[in-house]
Design an enzyme around this catalytic site. Structure first.
Site, mmCIF file in Angstrom:
data_model
loop_
_atom_site.group_PDB
_atom_site.id
_atom_site.type_symbol
_atom_site.label_atom_id
_atom_site.label_comp_id
_atom_site.label_asym_id
_atom_site.label_seq_id
_atom_site.Cartn_x
_atom_site.Cartn_y
_atom_site.Cartn_z
ATOM 1 N N THR A 15 0.823 -1.211 0.000
ATOM 2 C CA THR A 15 0.000 0.000 0.000
ATOM 3 C C THR A 15 0.857 1.261 0.000
ATOM 4 O O THR A 15 2.042 1.239 0.329
ATOM 5 C CB THR A 15 -0.940 0.030 1.220
ATOM 6 O OG1 THR A 15 -0.163 0.047 2.415
ATOM 7 C CG2 THR A 15 -1.864 -1.184 1.230
ATOM 8 N N ASP A 16 0.209 2.370 -0.349
ATOM 9 C CA ASP A 16 0.875 3.671 -0.323
ATOM 10 C C ASP A 16 0.546 4.378 0.994
ATOM 11 O O ASP A 16 -0.056 3.780 1.885
ATOM 12 C CB ASP A 16 0.469 4.503 -1.546
ATOM 13 C CG ASP A 16 -1.033 4.760 -1.634
ATOM 14 O OD1 ASP A 16 -1.739 4.650 -0.601
ATOM 15 O OD2 ASP A 16 -1.510 5.085 -2.745
ATOM 16 N N ASN A 17 0.900 5.653 1.105
ATOM 17 C CA ASN A 17 0.667 6.406 2.341
ATOM 18 C C ASN A 17 -0.816 6.549 2.681
ATOM 19 O O ASN A 17 -1.164 6.805 3.835
ATOM 20 C CB ASN A 17 1.286 7.808 2.243
ATOM 21 C CG ASN A 17 2.790 7.773 2.365
ATOM 22 O OD1 ASN A 17 3.352 6.765 2.775
ATOM 23 N ND2 ASN A 17 3.440 8.870 2.005
ATOM 24 N N MET A 18 -1.692 6.388 1.700
ATOM 25 C CA MET A 18 -3.126 6.522 1.939
ATOM 26 C C MET A 18 -3.762 5.194 2.354
ATOM 27 O O MET A 18 -4.949 5.135 2.620
ATOM 28 C CB MET A 18 -3.809 7.059 0.673
ATOM 29 C CG MET A 18 -3.332 8.456 0.284
ATOM 30 S SD MET A 18 -4.054 9.048 -1.267
ATOM 31 C CE MET A 18 -3.202 8.019 -2.465
ATOM 32 N N TYR A 20 -3.959 2.636 0.311
ATOM 33 C CA TYR A 20 -4.478 2.021 -0.914
ATOM 34 C C TYR A 20 -3.381 1.192 -1.577
ATOM 35 O O TYR A 20 -2.196 1.534 -1.493
ATOM 36 C CB TYR A 20 -4.946 3.079 -1.917
ATOM 37 C CG TYR A 20 -6.066 3.959 -1.430
ATOM 38 C CD1 TYR A 20 -7.096 3.464 -0.620
ATOM 39 C CD2 TYR A 20 -6.115 5.298 -1.787
ATOM 40 C CE1 TYR A 20 -8.125 4.272 -0.196
ATOM 41 C CE2 TYR A 20 -7.151 6.116 -1.355
ATOM 42 C CZ TYR A 20 -8.146 5.598 -0.558
ATOM 43 O OH TYR A 20 -9.170 6.392 -0.132
#
Length: 136
Positions: A15-18, A20
């Protein structure tokens, strides 16, 4: 037509920082499903390579519809709609646990003779495994 379902759980590292799933990881999900689909036929990528045939990806398409998130259980539906020849096309649909469509995509691969580094027909054993799914 040949179809198969495979499930993966989204790991934190994907996942990324969000929170997602990072867009590039969808190609990895496609690969996992494709590998297991082939294994389900009774012949694996490794066995194809042991026969001197590799399957590089020559085309990739991906459409992002809704974000997959950390810890989601993703179901990947994978299809081969046309009888494989020198090329083989896989189509993908990814759903979350609520049945929401998250992503669609496709990859096209080509059978390559590893010794000559040239496109080739699939090995006979692979053609035999696929024949029942295409009316043969």
């Amino acid at each position: 037509m040949f179809s198969y379902k495979h499930q993966v759980r989204v790991r934190y590292a994907e996942t990324d920082n969000m929170g997602y799933v990072y867009y590039g990881n969808y190609a990895a999900y496609y690969e996992v499903a494709r590998t297991e689909m082939l294994r389900s036929t009774g012949i694996s990528y490794k066995e194809l390579e042991d026969m001197g045939v590799m399957l590089p990806v020559i085309e990739l398409h991906s459409q992002y519809i809704k974000a997959a998130k950390y810890d989601d259980l993703i179901t990947i539906n994978i299809y081969i709609r046309e009888k494989p020849g020198i090329r083989i096309k896989f189509e993908y649909e990814l759903f979350n646990e609520e049945g929401e469509l998250l992503n669609t995509g496709s990859t096209q691969l080509v059978f390559v003779d590893m010794e000559r580094n040239r496109p080739c027909r699939p090995p006979a054993i692979f053609q035999e495994k696929m024949a029942p799914f295409f009316g043969e």
